[in-house]
Each structure stands twice: as C-alpha cells, then as structure tokens.
Design a protein around this motif. Sequence first.
Motif, PDB file in Angstrom:
ATOM      1  N   TYR A  24      48.225  31.068  39.785  1.00  0.00           N
ATOM      2  CA  TYR A  24      47.491  32.257  40.225  1.00  0.00           C
ATOM      3  C   TYR A  24      45.989  32.007  40.190  1.00  0.00           C
ATOM      4  O   TYR A  24      45.260  32.499  41.060  1.00  0.00           O
ATOM      5  N   GLY A  28      44.175  32.057  43.672  1.00  0.00           N
ATOM      6  CA  GLY A  28      43.061  33.002  43.837  1.00  0.00           C
ATOM      7  C   GLY A  28      41.775  32.301  44.223  1.00  0.00           C
ATOM      8  O   GLY A  28      41.045  32.751  45.110  1.00  0.00           O
ATOM      9  N   LYS A  31      42.091  30.957  47.853  1.00  0.00           N
ATOM     10  CA  LYS A  31      41.949  32.058  48.815  1.00  0.00           C
ATOM     11  C   LYS A  31      40.502  32.521  48.897  1.00  0.00           C
ATOM     12  O   LYS A  31      40.006  32.840  49.982  1.00  0.00           O
ATOM     13  N   ALA A  32      39.823  32.588  47.758  1.00  0.00           N
ATOM     14  CA  ALA A  32      38.422  33.017  47.752  1.00  0.00           C
ATOM     15  C   ALA A  32      37.536  32.017  48.490  1.00  0.00           C
ATOM     16  O   ALA A  32      36.602  32.419  49.208  1.00  0.00           O
ATOM     17  N   ILE A  58      43.387  38.374  45.903  1.00  0.00           N
ATOM     18  CA  ILE A  58      42.455  37.497  45.184  1.00  0.00           C
ATOM     19  C   ILE A  58      42.028  38.155  43.871  1.00  0.00           C
ATOM     20  O   ILE A  58      42.077  37.531  42.803  1.00  0.00           O
ATOM     21  N   GLU A  61      45.094  38.177  41.458  1.00  0.00           N
ATOM     22  CA  GLU A  61      45.439  36.875  40.895  1.00  0.00           C
ATOM     23  C   GLU A  61      44.416  36.426  39.856  1.00  0.00           C
ATOM     24  O   GLU A  61      44.790  35.941  38.778  1.00  0.00           O
ATOM     25  N   LEU A  62      43.142  36.563  40.160  1.00  0.00           N
ATOM     26  CA  LEU A  62      42.109  36.110  39.239  1.00  0.00           C
ATOM     27  C   LEU A  62      41.920  37.083  38.076  1.00  0.00           C
ATOM     28  O   LEU A  62      41.853  36.668  36.913  1.00  0.00           O
ATOM     29  N   SER A  65      44.991  37.123  35.678  1.00  0.00           N
ATOM     30  CA  SER A  65      45.023  35.863  34.931  1.00  0.00           C
ATOM     31  C   SER A  65      43.972  35.860  33.827  1.00  0.00           C
ATOM     32  O   SER A  65      44.251  35.446  32.691  1.00  0.00           O
TER      33      SER A  65
END
Length: 141
Positions: A24, A28, A31-32, A58, A61-62, A65
């Motif tokens: 993740y 993330g 994707k960012a 995004i 996930e970030l 986490s």
Amino acid sequence: MRWAWPFATPVAHWLALLGLCAAYLQGGLQKALDFGGAVAETAHFGLHPAAPVAAAVIALELGASLAILTGRCRWLGALLLAAFTLAATFLANRFWSAPAAERFALENGFFEHLGLVGGFLLVAWQDLRSLGAGSSTPAAS
C-alpha cells in the motif's frame, strides 16, 4: 518459550506491520508519482469520476498505512485497508468470470488478498483489544 524472544520485540512488531503495509505504501507512492496512470487504472475498473477516486485511493493507501505504522488510530487504518482490499479484490480479481487462461493467476491473487484482509483485521482486533485493556469499556481513539 525462550527461542521466541527475538520475534516478540517492538522492532519485530513494527517490521511485521511494515511488511503488511508495504504494497500500500508502494502503490500509493507509485500512484502519486504517476497520477495520470492512477487515473487511467481507476477508469479501467469503471470507477468514476476517476481523478477524485484515484486521489482518494492514494490518500487511503498512504494515510491508513501511516496510521498503522505510527500507532495513531491503528485500528482505524487497519479496518480501512481491510475494507479497501476486500472491495478491490472483488473488483480486480474476478476469477470466476475470467477466461480459463487467466483464471489461475486471478484466483491466486484473490485468495492472497483475502489473507491481507485477515491480517488487517487481526491488527485492528489487537489494537482495539489493547485500547480496551485499561478500562471496562472499549476506548475510542
């Protein structure tokens, strides 16, 4: 159990959480760094409007986490990633409707992701249990 002591340390616990969150964090960040690709992937799965959904993924996930790794609302981060993973698994790993040539890989991925869901549920359970240990009612954080 004397032999288990290296695994029962705070460092080992944090490394286990890092391993659980690694995909993740990587996803993330990827994707960012390639937001256009994230938007295209989101649209590919039929999620619209794609750009806001990609941005939310995004952030989820970030953010979740980081909540797990820092211990701040760990239970919430774990439940969010469990729900996200379960939804994404049913969306992206539909092995039951795939052509035979693709079925094995999708089915394998489906059940691997269910394992991640179980791991996140255990993290949430453990965190909520420890929060409630000091009182007779579960603590809110």
